[in-house]
Enzyme design. Structure first.
Site, PDB file in Angstrom:
ATOM      1  N   ARG A  27      -7.303   7.803  17.230  1.00  0.00           N
ATOM      2  CA  ARG A  27      -6.137   7.610  16.380  1.00  0.00           C
ATOM      3  C   ARG A  27      -5.828   8.885  15.584  1.00  0.00           C
ATOM      4  O   ARG A  27      -6.683   9.734  15.382  1.00  0.00           O
ATOM      5  CB  ARG A  27      -6.377   6.465  15.389  1.00  0.00           C
ATOM      6  N   PHE A  40       0.826  -1.211   0.000  1.00  0.00           N
ATOM      7  CA  PHE A  40       0.000   0.000   0.000  1.00  0.00           C
ATOM      8  C   PHE A  40       0.863   1.265   0.000  1.00  0.00           C
ATOM      9  O   PHE A  40       0.792   2.093  -0.919  1.00  0.00           O
ATOM     10  CB  PHE A  40      -0.923  -0.067   1.222  1.00  0.00           C
ATOM     11  N   ILE A  41       1.718   1.424   0.990  1.00  0.00           N
ATOM     12  CA  ILE A  41       2.511   2.649   1.104  1.00  0.00           C
ATOM     13  C   ILE A  41       3.632   2.664   0.069  1.00  0.00           C
ATOM     14  O   ILE A  41       3.848   3.663  -0.627  1.00  0.00           O
ATOM     15  CB  ILE A  41       3.077   2.796   2.527  1.00  0.00           C
ATOM     16  N   VAL A  83      -8.629  -0.373   8.992  1.00  0.00           N
ATOM     17  CA  VAL A  83     -10.014  -0.086   9.374  1.00  0.00           C
ATOM     18  C   VAL A  83     -10.735   0.765   8.337  1.00  0.00           C
ATOM     19  O   VAL A  83     -11.920   0.550   8.068  1.00  0.00           O
ATOM     20  CB  VAL A  83     -10.075   0.574  10.779  1.00  0.00           C
ATOM     21  N   TYR A 117       6.251  -6.079  17.916  1.00  0.00           N
ATOM     22  CA  TYR A 117       6.305  -5.261  16.702  1.00  0.00           C
ATOM     23  C   TYR A 117       6.936  -3.899  16.991  1.00  0.00           C
ATOM     24  O   TYR A 117       7.851  -3.451  16.275  1.00  0.00           O
ATOM     25  CB  TYR A 117       4.899  -5.079  16.125  1.00  0.00           C
ATOM     26  N   LYS A 130      10.628  -2.373  15.609  1.00  0.00           N
ATOM     27  CA  LYS A 130      10.765  -1.102  14.896  1.00  0.00           C
ATOM     28  C   LYS A 130      11.727  -0.164  15.635  1.00  0.00           C
ATOM     29  O   LYS A 130      12.580   0.495  15.024  1.00  0.00           O
ATOM     30  CB  LYS A 130       9.399  -0.438  14.732  1.00  0.00           C
TER      31      LYS A 130
END
Length: 319
Positions: A215, A11-12, A186, A143, A147
C-alpha cells in the site's frame, strides 16, 4: 473564506477543519456522526448534525452558513459494505454527493474539493509501476464505482454550471484520530493492539506467511495540506494523487510500529482477505512538485504511534 466540510467530524475532515481555523477561515462542519465523533469537531467551528442524504437539511445548513467553498469528505468508505449493500453505498456516495453539488451551485459556492480514492479506483497496480492520474481506472467495487461516478458528475457540473472543483485521490491515509474500525484503519488497529500487548495478524497478499499487501500509506498532515491548497486554488490540476509513491507491506508496517513503540508482540500469518488489492501504489510526483516533500512512513508512523500511546496513557490514568 467560509468553508463547509462534509464529514468534518471524521478522521480526515477534522484535520482539515483544524488547519482551516488556523488560517483564520470561518468553518462549518456537516456530519451525521454515523462514524465521526462530536469531540473531533474543533472549537470555533459551526456544527450541523446532518445526513447528506437529507437534501432539505443540507439546503438549510448552506442557507444558514453561506459557504464560499466546500470540502466534501463525507462518504460510505467501506468496500465490504459497498459489496454487501450497494444501494446504501450509492445512496450516500452518489445521491448524497449530488445533494452537495446541486446545493453548492444553488448557493454560488466558488470551489469544491472532493475526497476520492486512489487505491480503489486504480485497482491492481503492476510491479514496477506507480499509478498516475492517467492510469486507466478499474473501479471493481461499488465503492470505487460510486467515487468514480462523482468525479464524472463534478466535470458535468463544471461544464454546465461553472462549478470549480479539485478531485484528490487519496492513498491509504493514517495518523492521529484514525478510527480502527473499517478497512483503512490498519495503522490504528496495530497501534492499539501493540500497546495492549495483543497479537496482530498480517493478511496474506497471495499466500499465508507472505509480507502482506502493498500500500501507499500517506500521513494525515499531507492530506490536510493538500486539501487546504486545493481550496485556496493553488492546485491547478483537476485531479491529483495524494500519496507518497513509496510502497509499504503490512509486515513492514507491523515491524516499524513495534520498533517505534518499543514493544514486541506476536505477528500471526493470516489468510488472504477476499477482495483485497495486492498492490496499490500512487505516482505522487505532481503532489511533491506543487506542495513539497511528504512525510516518510517512519516519520508519519512515529507521530501517529506517539498520539495513540499518549491516548492510552490518558485512558489508564482516567481509570
Amino acid at each position: 473564506m467560509r468553508l463547509l466540510i462534509t464529514g468534518g467530524a471524521g478522521f480526515i475532515g477534522s484535520h482539515i477543519a483544524d488547519r482551516a481555523l488556523a488560517n483564520g477561515w470561518d468553518v462549518a462542519v456537516l456530519d451525521d456522526l454515523s462514524s465521526g465523533r462530536r469531540e473531533n469537531v474543533p472549537d470555533g467551528a459551526t456544527f450541523f448534525q446532518t445526513d447528506i442524504r437529507d437534501k432539505s437539511a443540507v439546503e438549510a445548513a448552506f442557507a444558514e452558513f453561506r459557504p464560499t467553498a466546500v470540502s466534501h469528505q463525507a462518504a460510505q468508505a467501506s468496500v465490504a459494505i459497498s459489496v454487501r449493500e450497494p444501494q446504501l453505498d450509492a445512496a450516500i456516495n452518489i445521491t448524497g454527493s449530488l445533494n452537495i453539488l446541486t446545493t453548492s451551485v444553488a448557493h454560488k459556492v466558488e470551489r469544491i474539493v472532493f475526497a476520492s480514492t486512489g487505491g480503489a479506483i486504480y485497482g491492481e497496480v503492476p510491479e514496477g509501476i506507480r499509478a498516475g492520474t492517467d492510469f486507466n481506472p478499474v473501479p471493481i467495487s461499488p465503492y470505487a464505482c460510486s467515487k468514480f461516478a462523482v468525479e464524472k458528475y463534478l466535470e458535468c457540473f463544471r461544464q454546465e454550471h461553472g462549478l470549480n472543483y479539485t478531485v484528490l485521490r487519496y492513498g491509504n491515509v493514517y495518523g492521529p484520530r484514525q478510527d480502527p474500525h473499517g478497512e483503512a484503519g490498519v495503522v490504528a488497529i496495530f497501534c492499539n493492539r501493540i500497546l495492549a500487548g495483543e497479537s496482530i495478524a498480517v493478511n496474506a497478499k497471495r499466500e499465508v506467511g507472505d509480507a502482506g499487501c502493498i500500500r501507499d500509506y500517506v500521513f494525515i498532515d499531507d492530506v490536510a495540506k493538500a486539501n487546504i491548497a486545493a481550496l485556496e486554488g493553488r492546485i491547478p490540476d483537476q485531479i491529483l494523487n495524494v500519496g507518497t509513491g513509496s510502497e509499504t507491506t503490512t509486515r513492514q508496517l507491523a515491524d516499524i510500529l513495534q520498533q517505534t513503540l518499543k514493544r514486541t508482540i506476536e505477528v500471526l500469518p493470516n489468510e488472504k482477505r477476499a477482495g483485497d488489492i495486492e498492490r496499490s501504489l500512487l505516482n505522487a510526483d505532481r503532489l511533491v512538485e506543487l506542495l513539497g516533500p511528504v512525510a516518510t512512513i517512519n516519520d508519519g508512523l512515529a507521530a501517529t504511534a506517539d498520539w495513540f500511546e499518549q491516548r492510552a496513557k490518558s485512558a489508564q490514568s482516567a481509570t
